[in-house]
Write a protein that holds these residues in place. Structure first.
Motif, PDB file in Angstrom:
ATOM      1  N   PHE A   8      -2.098  -6.565  -4.176  1.00  0.00           N
ATOM      2  CA  PHE A   8      -0.752  -6.622  -3.622  1.00  0.00           C
ATOM      3  C   PHE A   8      -0.331  -8.090  -3.657  1.00  0.00           C
ATOM      4  CE2 PHE A   8      -1.217  -2.402  -2.543  1.00  0.00           C
ATOM      5  CZ  PHE A   8      -0.195  -1.908  -1.753  1.00  0.00           C
ATOM      6  N   PRO A   9       0.745  -8.410  -4.355  1.00  0.00           N
ATOM      7  CA  PRO A   9       1.081  -9.823  -4.517  1.00  0.00           C
ATOM      8  C   PRO A   9       1.392 -10.521  -3.205  1.00  0.00           C
ATOM      9  CG  PRO A   9       2.828  -8.397  -5.366  1.00  0.00           C
ATOM     10  CD  PRO A   9       1.666  -7.527  -5.042  1.00  0.00           C
ATOM     11  N   TYR A  10       1.812  -9.751  -2.180  1.00  0.00           N
ATOM     12  CA  TYR A  10       2.157 -10.442  -0.945  1.00  0.00           C
ATOM     13  C   TYR A  10       0.935 -10.802  -0.129  1.00  0.00           C
ATOM     14  CZ  TYR A  10       2.267  -5.514   0.415  1.00  0.00           C
ATOM     15  OH  TYR A  10       1.996  -4.193   0.576  1.00  0.00           O
ATOM     16  N   ILE A 241       8.969   6.671 -11.436  1.00  0.00           N
ATOM     17  CA  ILE A 241       8.889   5.212 -11.609  1.00  0.00           C
ATOM     18  C   ILE A 241       7.429   4.782 -11.589  1.00  0.00           C
ATOM     19  CG2 ILE A 241       9.138   4.620  -9.125  1.00  0.00           C
ATOM     20  CD1 ILE A 241      11.443   2.898 -11.298  1.00  0.00           C
ATOM     21  N   GLU A 242       7.063   3.915 -12.511  1.00  0.00           N
ATOM     22  CA  GLU A 242       5.699   3.394 -12.574  1.00  0.00           C
ATOM     23  C   GLU A 242       5.631   2.125 -11.745  1.00  0.00           C
ATOM     24  OE1 GLU A 242       2.746   4.144 -14.377  1.00  0.00           O
ATOM     25  OE2 GLU A 242       3.721   6.103 -14.459  1.00  0.00           O
ATOM     26  N   LEU A 243       4.683   2.072 -10.821  1.00  0.00           N
ATOM     27  CA  LEU A 243       4.575   0.856 -10.023  1.00  0.00           C
ATOM     28  C   LEU A 243       3.500  -0.059 -10.592  1.00  0.00           C
ATOM     29  CD1 LEU A 243       4.719   1.999  -6.294  1.00  0.00           C
ATOM     30  CD2 LEU A 243       6.549   1.161  -7.755  1.00  0.00           C
ATOM     31  N   SER A 244       3.815  -1.321 -10.667  1.00  0.00           N
ATOM     32  CA  SER A 244       2.777  -2.297 -10.972  1.00  0.00           C
ATOM     33  C   SER A 244       3.147  -3.556 -10.205  1.00  0.00           C
ATOM     34  CB  SER A 244       2.715  -2.594 -12.477  1.00  0.00           C
ATOM     35  OG  SER A 244       3.932  -3.166 -12.878  1.00  0.00           O
ATOM     36  N   VAL A 261      16.176  -8.148  -2.303  1.00  0.00           N
ATOM     37  CA  VAL A 261      15.932  -6.712  -2.117  1.00  0.00           C
ATOM     38  C   VAL A 261      14.512  -6.542  -1.585  1.00  0.00           C
ATOM     39  CG1 VAL A 261      15.814  -4.460  -3.252  1.00  0.00           C
ATOM     40  CG2 VAL A 261      17.392  -6.212  -4.123  1.00  0.00           C
ATOM     41  N   ALA A 262      14.350  -5.860  -0.452  1.00  0.00           N
ATOM     42  CA  ALA A 262      13.003  -5.620   0.069  1.00  0.00           C
ATOM     43  C   ALA A 262      12.958  -4.274   0.770  1.00  0.00           C
ATOM     44  CB  ALA A 262      12.597  -6.737   1.036  1.00  0.00           C
ATOM     45  N   GLY A 263      11.839  -3.570   0.591  1.00  0.00           N
ATOM     46  CA  GLY A 263      11.679  -2.272   1.223  1.00  0.00           C
ATOM     47  C   GLY A 263      10.565  -1.498   0.556  1.00  0.00           C
ATOM     48  N   GLU A 264      10.658  -0.184   0.628  1.00  0.00           N
ATOM     49  CA  GLU A 264       9.614   0.677   0.063  1.00  0.00           C
ATOM     50  C   GLU A 264       9.484   0.413  -1.446  1.00  0.00           C
ATOM     51  OE1 GLU A 264       7.187   3.551  -1.511  1.00  0.00           O
ATOM     52  OE2 GLU A 264       9.322   3.561  -2.040  1.00  0.00           O
ATOM     53  N   SER A 265       8.263   0.403  -1.925  1.00  0.00           N
ATOM     54  CA  SER A 265       8.001  -0.098  -3.281  1.00  0.00           C
ATOM     55  C   SER A 265       8.697   0.689  -4.395  1.00  0.00           C
ATOM     56  CB  SER A 265       6.497  -0.122  -3.538  1.00  0.00           C
ATOM     57  OG  SER A 265       5.902  -1.061  -2.686  1.00  0.00           O
ATOM     58  N   HIS A 266       8.702   2.034  -4.313  1.00  0.00           N
ATOM     59  CA  HIS A 266       9.356   2.807  -5.378  1.00  0.00           C
ATOM     60  C   HIS A 266      10.857   2.529  -5.389  1.00  0.00           C
ATOM     61  CE1 HIS A 266       5.604   4.979  -4.608  1.00  0.00           C
ATOM     62  NE2 HIS A 266       5.656   5.344  -5.881  1.00  0.00           N
ATOM     63  N   TRP A 267      11.406   2.423  -4.191  1.00  0.00           N
ATOM     64  CA  TRP A 267      12.832   2.160  -3.997  1.00  0.00           C
ATOM     65  C   TRP A 267      13.196   0.805  -4.611  1.00  0.00           C
ATOM     66  CZ3 TRP A 267      15.313  -1.074  -0.118  1.00  0.00           C
ATOM     67  CH2 TRP A 267      16.535  -0.622   0.375  1.00  0.00           C
ATOM     68  N   VAL A 268      12.372  -0.195  -4.287  1.00  0.00           N
ATOM     69  CA  VAL A 268      12.619  -1.542  -4.816  1.00  0.00           C
ATOM     70  C   VAL A 268      12.496  -1.543  -6.341  1.00  0.00           C
ATOM     71  CG1 VAL A 268      11.668  -3.894  -4.891  1.00  0.00           C
ATOM     72  CG2 VAL A 268      11.929  -2.722  -2.697  1.00  0.00           C
ATOM     73  N   TRP A 291       6.185  -2.111   1.377  1.00  0.00           N
ATOM     74  CA  TRP A 291       5.182  -1.086   1.687  1.00  0.00           C
ATOM     75  C   TRP A 291       5.269  -0.023   0.606  1.00  0.00           C
ATOM     76  CZ3 TRP A 291       6.734   3.961   3.494  1.00  0.00           C
ATOM     77  CH2 TRP A 291       8.117   4.098   3.723  1.00  0.00           C
ATOM     78  N   ARG A 292       4.274   0.830   0.578  1.00  0.00           N
ATOM     79  CA  ARG A 292       4.201   1.837  -0.489  1.00  0.00           C
ATOM     80  C   ARG A 292       4.035   3.210   0.143  1.00  0.00           C
ATOM     81  NH1 ARG A 292       0.556   0.286  -5.689  1.00  0.00           N
ATOM     82  NH2 ARG A 292       1.640  -1.662  -5.291  1.00  0.00           N
ATOM     83  N   ARG A 293       4.993   4.086  -0.097  1.00  0.00           N
ATOM     84  CA  ARG A 293       4.937   5.416   0.523  1.00  0.00           C
ATOM     85  C   ARG A 293       3.650   6.135   0.121  1.00  0.00           C
ATOM     86  NH1 ARG A 293       8.189   8.027   3.554  1.00  0.00           N
ATOM     87  NH2 ARG A 293      10.008   6.725   3.086  1.00  0.00           N
TER      88      ARG A 293
END
Ligand SMILES: Cc1cc2nc3c(=O)[nH]c(=O)nc-3n(C[C@H](O)[C@H](O)[C@H](O)COP(=O)(O)OP(=O)(O)OC[C@H]3O[C@@H](n4cnc5c(N)ncnc54)[C@H](O)[C@@H]3O)c2cc1C
Length: 298
Positions: A8-10, A241-244, A261-268, A291-293
């Motif tokens: 997680f980059p953060y 959506i593919e998350l990486s 823009v910040a929020g749920e990962s798929h949304w972002v 965060w990641r749902r």
């Protein structure tokens, strides 16, 4: 207990190990709901008189729980608390969760954190601690140290040049609301733009101090609110959506126009894809998966 600390980059190890972030020994001093979905906790401790007070979207870490022996070991570690945290066996290594201060009162040795509580959300250790830990419970906090070099900007993604900033687009869900609120309050009066905030329900809507030229669009989900429909570019919400990691953390460069823009990962990631397809220059916008749902933070 957590075993993975990368991916997680953060959870940027350089930030965590830098001398301008340190462990603070705190106790849970108070909790109250400030809206149906936002639980404000206050952490207090003498050491917090030395916490840096940048605010904005500066990230901090809470190590929820209060195993006194482990807390003492981490606080006493000579090689640095982060190395000591890594060296803890899986069974005793405290969880670490990322938050934003919603209030900072170093003169009283107190900070506030607003913890989002979506109904039905399978609470992880961060939310559990906020909701159920006994008042007085000990917890460690990782935060910026006042007076150290660079503490004002460490862990901060919102780093605009206010001499040239003219226009903003702020997009946040409830976990990023504390950061968005602080960013909006900090904007110079002449800045124009739009803030779009998605929250679980109507009762979470509140006025947010901001320049008169910045429109505020609330999207309460219980009324069908959807931030994606208010963006200045189209976003396909149905597409998978593919998350990486590289689509989840990108920080803008200061300029006259900035998006955050910040929020749920798929949304972002969806918003990022839409911005890219619309030709929004990469360096104008920050995108941060908070965060990641369905997946606990590592
Ligand atoms: C820079 C940064 C700043 C942040 N600031 C804040 C802040 O000020 N306030 C805040 O509330 N959060 C904030 N977050 C998000 C917070 O770190 C995550 O929500 C974290 O997952 C919460 O940890 P947990 O232990 O409660 O849940 P986890 O153990 O991480 O997750 C358990 C389950 O709950 C789900 N989940 C986690 N969070 C939520 C949620 N909010 N709603 C619904 N389901 C959820 C997960 O998908 C998982 O299925 C921030 C994150 C980052 C990266």
């Amino acid at each position: 207990m957590p075993s993975a600390v990368t991916g997680f980059p953060y959870l940027n190890a350089n930030t965590l190990m830098s001398s301008n972030y340190a462990l603070f020994d705190t106790r849970l001093a108070a909790r109250r709901f400030v809206s149906p979905s936002m639980l404000r906790i206050t952490l207090a401790g003498e050491s917090l008189r030395g916490v840096g007070a940048t605010g904005l979207d500066q990230r901090v870490k809470v190590l929820p729980g209060h195993d006194a022996v482990v807390c003492d070991r981490l606080l006493a570690s000579e090689e640095g608390w982060y190395q000591a945290w890594l060296a803890e066996p899986d069974e005793s290594r405290p969880w670490m969760r990322t938050y934003t201060f919603s209030g900072i009162r170093p003169d009283r040795g107190e900070v506030d954190i607003d913890v989002a509580m979506e109904h039905g959300h399978p609470h992880g250790p961060g939310a559990e601690f906020a909701l159920r830990a006994e008042l007085g419970s000990r917890t460690l906090l990782v935060g910026p140290v006042a007076g150290t070099e660079g503490h004002e900007t460490a862990g901060v993604a919102w780093l605009p040049d206010y001499a040239v900033l003219a226009h903003v687009l702020i997009v946040a869900d409830e976990t990023a609301l504390p950061a968005a609120r602080a960013i909006l309050a900090d904007l110079p009066p002449a800045v124009r733009g739009t803030a779009i905030i998605e929250v679980p329900e109507r009762g979470d809507v509140a006025d947010l101090p901001r320049p008169t030229g910045v429109d505020l669009v609330w999207c309460p989900r219980d009324e069908g609110g959807d931030a994606l429909r208010h963006l200045p570019f189209p976003v396909d919400a149905s597409e998978s959506i593919e998350l990486s990691d590289d689509v989840l953390w990108a920080e803008a460069e200061p300029g006259g126009w900035l998006g955050w823009v910040a929020g749920e990962s798929h949304w972002v990631a969806r918003i990022r894809k839409g911005a890219k397809a619309a030709g929004v220059p990469r360096h104008n916008m920050s995108f941060m998966g908070y965060w990641r749902r369905g997946v606990g933070a590592p």
